[in-house]
Write an enzyme that holds these catalytic residues in place. Structure first.
Site, mmCIF file in Angstrom:
data_model
loop_
_atom_site.group_PDB
_atom_site.id
_atom_site.type_symbol
_atom_site.label_atom_id
_atom_site.label_comp_id
_atom_site.label_asym_id
_atom_site.label_seq_id
_atom_site.Cartn_x
_atom_site.Cartn_y
_atom_site.Cartn_z
ATOM 1 C CE LYS A 277 -1.516 2.198 3.904
ATOM 2 N NZ LYS A 277 -1.383 3.648 3.773
ATOM 3 N NE ARG B 267 -1.986 13.291 7.417
ATOM 4 C CZ ARG B 267 -0.906 14.067 7.337
ATOM 5 N NH1 ARG B 267 0.119 13.660 6.647
ATOM 6 N NH2 ARG B 267 -0.873 15.224 7.937
ATOM 7 C CB CYS C 126 -4.170 11.832 11.094
ATOM 8 S SG CYS C 126 -2.652 10.917 11.226
ATOM 9 N NE ARG D 282 1.174 11.376 9.386
ATOM 10 C CZ ARG D 282 0.719 10.353 8.650
ATOM 11 N NH1 ARG D 282 -0.468 9.871 8.890
ATOM 12 N NH2 ARG D 282 1.447 9.840 7.695
ATOM 13 C CG ASP E 203 3.549 2.063 9.368
ATOM 14 O OD1 ASP E 203 3.254 3.059 10.058
ATOM 15 O OD2 ASP E 203 3.766 2.135 8.145
ATOM 16 C CB ILE F 86 8.175 7.459 13.884
ATOM 17 C CG1 ILE F 86 9.467 6.665 13.659
ATOM 18 C CG2 ILE F 86 7.719 8.134 12.593
ATOM 19 C CD1 ILE F 86 10.635 7.444 13.127
HETATM 20 C C1 EPZ Z 1 4.816 7.327 5.820
HETATM 21 O O1 EPZ Z 1 4.173 8.516 6.305
HETATM 22 C C2 EPZ Z 1 3.777 6.238 5.818
HETATM 23 N N1 EPZ Z 1 2.635 6.653 5.015
HETATM 24 C C3 EPZ Z 1 3.299 5.946 7.247
HETATM 25 O O2 EPZ Z 1 2.451 4.814 7.217
HETATM 26 C C4 EPZ Z 1 4.516 5.594 8.107
HETATM 27 O O3 EPZ Z 1 4.092 5.430 9.436
HETATM 28 C C5 EPZ Z 1 5.556 6.702 8.019
HETATM 29 O O4 EPZ Z 1 5.919 6.959 6.633
HETATM 30 C C6 EPZ Z 1 6.842 6.399 8.773
HETATM 31 O O5 EPZ Z 1 7.419 5.241 8.252
HETATM 32 C C7 EPZ Z 1 2.609 6.440 3.725
HETATM 33 O O6 EPZ Z 1 3.519 5.895 3.136
HETATM 34 C C8 EPZ Z 1 1.382 6.890 3.037
HETATM 35 P P1 EPZ Z 1 7.264 10.647 7.464
HETATM 36 P P2 EPZ Z 1 4.840 9.936 6.124
HETATM 37 O O7 EPZ Z 1 7.238 11.893 6.660
HETATM 38 O O8 EPZ Z 1 5.601 9.990 4.857
HETATM 39 C C9 EPZ Z 1 8.198 13.898 10.814
HETATM 40 C C10 EPZ Z 1 0.476 3.599 7.638
HETATM 41 O O9 EPZ Z 1 -0.165 3.258 8.654
HETATM 42 N N2 EPZ Z 1 8.067 14.896 9.746
HETATM 43 O O10 EPZ Z 1 8.349 9.658 7.217
HETATM 44 O O11 EPZ Z 1 3.799 10.951 6.374
HETATM 45 C C11 EPZ Z 1 6.891 13.221 11.160
HETATM 46 O O12 EPZ Z 1 6.141 13.971 12.066
HETATM 47 C C12 EPZ Z 1 1.055 4.991 7.560
HETATM 48 O O13 EPZ Z 1 0.638 2.852 6.677
HETATM 49 C C13 EPZ Z 1 8.456 16.183 9.982
HETATM 50 O O14 EPZ Z 1 8.899 16.553 11.079
HETATM 51 O O15 EPZ Z 1 5.852 9.934 7.357
HETATM 52 C C14 EPZ Z 1 7.357 11.899 11.723
HETATM 53 O O16 EPZ Z 1 7.741 12.060 13.062
HETATM 54 C C15 EPZ Z 1 0.778 5.784 8.785
HETATM 55 N N3 EPZ Z 1 8.341 17.106 8.975
HETATM 56 C C16 EPZ Z 1 8.615 11.585 10.921
HETATM 57 O O17 EPZ Z 1 9.029 12.855 10.363
HETATM 58 C C17 EPZ Z 1 7.880 16.764 7.745
HETATM 59 O O18 EPZ Z 1 7.825 17.634 6.853
HETATM 60 C C18 EPZ Z 1 8.417 10.609 9.806
HETATM 61 O O19 EPZ Z 1 7.313 11.006 8.989
HETATM 62 C C19 EPZ Z 1 7.501 15.433 7.512
HETATM 63 C C20 EPZ Z 1 7.599 14.510 8.531
#
Ligand code: EPZ
Length: 456
Positions: free
Chosen positions: A22, A93, A117, A122, A312, A334
């Site tokens: 996914k 999102r 969320c 996020r 996850d 995370i």
């Molecule tokens: C992806 O989300 C996945 N979603 C998430 O899976 C997964 O939990 C996450 O990566 C971490 O592995 C999809 O692929 C659609 P990030 P993403 O940007 O890209 C911080 C599921 O259940 N951050 O890697 O949104 C953030 O707050 C979903 O399948 C910033 O600070 O995650 C977090 O602490 C839920 N600034 C960390 O980085 C930003 O601009 C990682 O987030 C972006 C993120």
């Protein structure tokens, strides 16, 4: 709305067929196709609500999408729309992943700023930082982020945030930089297998990306990209879910269509817990069961960016550790607030507490069936697994969260012997029997039942 009705059944046995990922298909790959000038065929695409939601986003952007038989054909020839409205962003999102391709191909773009969320805040600051580094002007106004440029120019940047690298920001900047002029170097890039998949996919479309799998990605911009045919990688989180399903029910499952190489930290922790795991790399298969004669061990876990343990899988481990004797702890570095589901596991008789960004878990001898509710996708899967192991009957409500990311979840579980069915949610649930009205307890005597549910 539907719910799952789950009765404790036999241990799960048989072969679980794992779907395409996914988190690779529904956002980075589907959105990256917008960068090309000709159509792309994606194979091994799971049939999920998130895929259907992203299809609507791509159609809104004027791409043509055909979907069926785990195959997507996406024609971006007429892609000309440069904004994603609030309604779409609030539904999906991951529409944020369309920002990079819109910026690259339309030169003007606007997206509704995604809110928080159920797993916590996020932010998108790293996405914006990366686009700015490519020379894109970014302005936030009235809940939207607006972008414009007159030609992006490659540059060197770091996308490392306070919680480590960002999957979404790395993907977005990677997509935009593929069509920027000159060389871009991203330090602090996310190394998750889904990011690697996107980089390889972009290369198959004509991009020039090196350093794939490392924390430094180098992108030499090209003039244009073309469509391709691509088979989506296996879903490592779905595979982890079925591995935990085998262990929590004391079953024995063969998982087919997996890439064990992407599951290192998960498999290591399951082995420490007391699993027996047989890897058949060449067959893309894994056999998972409890190590015969070994008592499961409590664990102290910390989630982190790949190759560390994925956030996850955190709720899945919690469900398993909830009935593992001893004290366990899971810290999520995370998403600090990804613990809403602990209260639901407590409704099943678990002993969970949140302390800061960690769950503390005192293993009980077993869960007891109850009505529980999913708060997000992985929490919903974890609650379903806990219910499979619970005495008596459970209902899991708000399963639309689960359907976002698991293809035919209850059918796959039922095919392995689970007693799970889907029903429309009733207005009200019937009054539960008091302990002294329960036929099982009258037969055993109240004292025996009290002992059975006592914490370990
Ligand atoms: C992806 O989300 C996945 N979603 C998430 O899976 C997964 O939990 C996450 O990566 C971490 O592995 C999809 O692929 C659609 P990030 P993403 O940007 O890209 C911080 C599921 O259940 N951050 O890697 O949104 C953030 O707050 C979903 O399948 C910033 O600070 O995650 C977090 O602490 C839920 N600034 C960390 O980085 C930003 O601009 C990682 O987030 C972006 C993120």
């Amino acid at each position: 709305m539907d719910k799952y009705v789950i009765d404790r059944g036999e241990p799960l046995r048989g072969t679980a067929f794992i779907s395409g990922s996914k988190n690779a298909a529904s956002c980075p790959l589907m959105c990256a196709i917008l960068l090309a000038e000709t159509p792309t065929v994606l194979e091994n695409v799971p049939d999920l609500r998130d895929i259907r939601s992203m299809k609507l986003v791509l159609e809104h952007l004027n791409a043509r999408v055909e979907h069926g038989n785990n195959r997507l054909v996406i024609d971006p020839t007429d892609f000309d729309t440069d904004w994603v409205p609030y309604e779409m962003m609030s539904q999906m999102r991951a529409s944020m992943y369309a920002f990079g391709p819109m910026i690259a191909r339309q030169r003007r773009a606007a997206v509704s700023k995604p809110g928080g969320c159920n797993i916590g805040s996020r932010p998108i600051d790293l996405h914006l930082k990366g686009f700015r580094a490519l020379g894109v002007e970014m302005v936030e106004r009235a809940g939207y982020v607006h972008a414009r440029h007159n030609g992006m120019v490659g540059s060197e940047m770091s996308l490392l945030g306070a919680n480590g690298p960002s999957v979404g920001a790395t993907c977005n900047v990677l997509m935009a930089a593929a069509l920027a002029q000159g060389r871009t170097i991203i330090h602090g890039a996310a190394r998750e297998p889904e990011v690697q998949e996107l980089a390889r996919f972009l290369n198959a479309m004509g991009a020039r990306i090196s350093g794939i799998g490392s924390a430094t990605l180098t992108i030499d911009g090209v003039e244009s990209l073309h469509g391709t045919t691509w088979r989506v990688m296996p879903d490592r989180i779905e595979a982890a879910t079925f591995a935990v399903a085998a262990l929590i029910t004391d079953g024995d499952l063969l998982l087919r269509g997996v890439d064990p190489g992407d599951m290192g930290a998960t498999l290591t922790e399951l082995l420490r817990w007391g699993a027996e795991i047989t890897v058949m790399q060449e067959d893309q298969a894994l056999r998972v069961r409890r190590m015969p004669g070994q008592t499961p061990e409590p664990l102290d876990l910390v989630t982190g960016p790949f190759p560390e343990l994925a956030t996850d899988v955190q709720p899945l481990f919690a469900a398993l550790l909830g009935i593992t004797p001893g004290l366990s702890r899971i810290e999520d570095r995370i998403y600090q607030d990804r613990f809403l589901y602990l209260a639901e596991l407590n409704r099943l008789g678990g002993q969970f507490a949140q302390v800061g960004n960690a769950a503390t878990i005192r293993g009980v001898r077993g869960y007891d069936g109850a009505a529980i509710m999913a708060s997000d996708l992985r929490a919903g899967a974890a609650l379903t697994l806990a219910a499979l192991a619970a005495r008596g009957q459970s209902t899991v409500r708000r399963i639309y969260h689960v359907e976002r990311g698991y293809e035919q979840f209850e059918r796959k579980l039922a095919a392995l012997g689970a007693r799970i069915r889907r029903e429309a949610e009733a207005e009200a649930t019937p009054r539960p029997p008091a302990p002294w009205e329960d036929a099982r307890e009258s037969a055993m005597g109240l004292a025996a039942v009290a002992d059975e549910v006592a914490p370990a």
